[in-house]
Design a protein around this motif. Structure first.
Motif, mmCIF file in Angstrom:
data_model
loop_
_atom_site.group_PDB
_atom_site.id
_atom_site.type_symbol
_atom_site.label_atom_id
_atom_site.label_comp_id
_atom_site.label_asym_id
_atom_site.label_seq_id
_atom_site.Cartn_x
_atom_site.Cartn_y
_atom_site.Cartn_z
ATOM 1 N N THR A 78 0.835 -1.199 0.000
ATOM 2 C CA THR A 78 0.000 0.000 0.000
ATOM 3 C C THR A 78 0.873 1.254 0.000
ATOM 4 N N VAL A 79 0.418 2.242 -0.768
ATOM 5 C CA VAL A 79 1.039 3.558 -0.766
ATOM 6 C C VAL A 79 -0.009 4.559 -0.304
ATOM 7 N N TYR A 80 0.459 5.596 0.395
ATOM 8 C CA TYR A 80 -0.445 6.574 0.993
ATOM 9 C C TYR A 80 -0.100 7.983 0.525
ATOM 10 N N LEU A 81 -1.077 8.854 0.595
ATOM 11 C CA LEU A 81 -0.853 10.276 0.392
ATOM 12 C C LEU A 81 -1.590 11.016 1.509
ATOM 13 N N GLN A 82 -0.836 11.542 2.450
ATOM 14 C CA GLN A 82 -1.398 12.354 3.520
ATOM 15 C C GLN A 82 -1.464 13.794 3.037
ATOM 16 N N MET A 83 -2.655 14.354 3.031
ATOM 17 C CA MET A 83 -2.886 15.689 2.488
ATOM 18 C C MET A 83 -3.359 16.590 3.615
ATOM 19 N N ASN A 84 -2.547 17.572 3.972
ATOM 20 C CA ASN A 84 -2.872 18.505 5.044
ATOM 21 C C ASN A 84 -3.029 19.925 4.496
ATOM 22 N N SER A 85 -3.620 20.780 5.300
ATOM 23 C CA SER A 85 -3.808 22.191 4.925
ATOM 24 C C SER A 85 -4.394 22.309 3.527
ATOM 25 N N LEU A 86 -5.436 21.576 3.294
ATOM 26 C CA LEU A 86 -6.022 21.513 1.959
ATOM 27 C C LEU A 86 -6.637 22.846 1.551
ATOM 28 N N LYS A 87 -6.545 23.113 0.255
ATOM 29 C CA LYS A 87 -7.068 24.342 -0.339
ATOM 30 C C LYS A 87 -8.108 23.969 -1.391
ATOM 31 N N PRO A 88 -9.028 24.880 -1.682
ATOM 32 C CA PRO A 88 -10.009 24.584 -2.733
ATOM 33 C C PRO A 88 -9.353 24.205 -4.068
ATOM 34 N N GLU A 89 -8.202 24.776 -4.359
ATOM 35 C CA GLU A 89 -7.530 24.452 -5.624
ATOM 36 C C GLU A 89 -6.914 23.058 -5.635
ATOM 37 N N ASP A 90 -6.945 22.356 -4.513
ATOM 38 C CA ASP A 90 -6.518 20.956 -4.483
ATOM 39 C C ASP A 90 -7.620 20.023 -4.981
ATOM 40 N N THR A 91 -8.803 20.552 -5.209
ATOM 41 C CA THR A 91 -9.917 19.749 -5.684
ATOM 42 C C THR A 91 -9.569 19.098 -7.025
ATOM 43 N N ALA A 92 -9.669 17.776 -7.061
ATOM 44 C CA ALA A 92 -9.283 17.030 -8.261
ATOM 45 C C ALA A 92 -9.588 15.552 -8.055
ATOM 46 N N VAL A 93 -9.462 14.803 -9.127
ATOM 47 C CA VAL A 93 -9.399 13.342 -9.019
ATOM 48 C C VAL A 93 -7.931 12.979 -8.835
ATOM 49 N N TYR A 94 -7.672 12.190 -7.809
ATOM 50 C CA TYR A 94 -6.302 11.786 -7.504
ATOM 51 C C TYR A 94 -6.100 10.338 -7.944
ATOM 52 N N TYR A 95 -5.020 10.128 -8.681
ATOM 53 C CA TYR A 95 -4.716 8.814 -9.238
ATOM 54 C C TYR A 95 -3.447 8.247 -8.625
ATOM 55 N N CYS A 96 -3.527 7.032 -8.178
ATOM 56 C CA CYS A 96 -2.345 6.290 -7.776
ATOM 57 C C CYS A 96 -1.660 5.770 -9.037
ATOM 58 N N ALA A 97 -0.348 5.706 -9.001
ATOM 59 C CA ALA A 97 0.392 5.255 -10.173
ATOM 60 C C ALA A 97 1.577 4.391 -9.756
ATOM 61 N N ALA A 98 1.920 3.458 -10.627
ATOM 62 C CA ALA A 98 3.051 2.567 -10.389
ATOM 63 C C ALA A 98 4.056 2.679 -11.531
ATOM 64 N N ASP A 99 5.298 2.303 -11.208
ATOM 65 C CA ASP A 99 6.380 2.338 -12.208
ATOM 66 C C ASP A 99 6.597 3.748 -12.726
ATOM 67 N N LEU A 100 6.701 4.674 -11.798
ATOM 68 C CA LEU A 100 6.960 6.052 -12.180
ATOM 69 C C LEU A 100 8.388 6.200 -12.690
#
Length: 122
Positions: A78-100
């Motif tokens: 499992t990979v995680y993304l901790q998102m703090n101090s969120l702003k309205p401009e962070d609004t999006a679909v977030y995609y996990c990706a492998a083999d970057l």
């Protein structure tokens, strides 16, 4: 090929926090550089964060440095993304990706999850 399933998105108020998770299956998780991208409405998909196979090295887009933290647990695939101090401009679909991998100043990935919506209200 690795299969990726994201979870943890939702609606959050500005200044709040969200943690996204991405469960991987299909091959040895610890062999893949992992990361996250986002796609805001009407815009192209863009890089957010990357983490090396061991988790010792991380990279971030300038827009999220100091606010987002990428981590991984190879024992849980499992990979995680901790998102703090969120702003309205962070609004999006977030995609996990492998083999970057990085080409010049751009980031690319070999496999993608289905995405999870994060909406930040003001």
């Amino acid at each position: 090929q690795v299969q990726l399933v994201e979870s943890g998105g939702g609606l959050v108020q500005a200044g709040g926090s969200v943690r996204l998770s991405c469960a991987a299956s299909g091959r040895t998780f610890s062999s893949a550089h992992m990361g996250w991208f986002l796609q805001a409405p009407g815009k192209e998909r863009e890089f957010v964060a990357a983490i090396s196979r061991t988790g010792h090295t991380t990279y971030y887009a300038d827009s999220v440095k100091g606010r987002f933290t990428v981590s991984r647990d190879n024992a849980k695939n499992t990979v995680y993304l901790q998102m703090n101090s969120l702003k309205p401009e962070d609004t999006a679909v977030y995609y996990c990706a492998a083999d970057l991998y990085r080409g010049g100043s751009s980031w690319y990935a070999g496999s993608w999850g289905q995405g999870t919506q994060v909406t930040v209200s003001s």
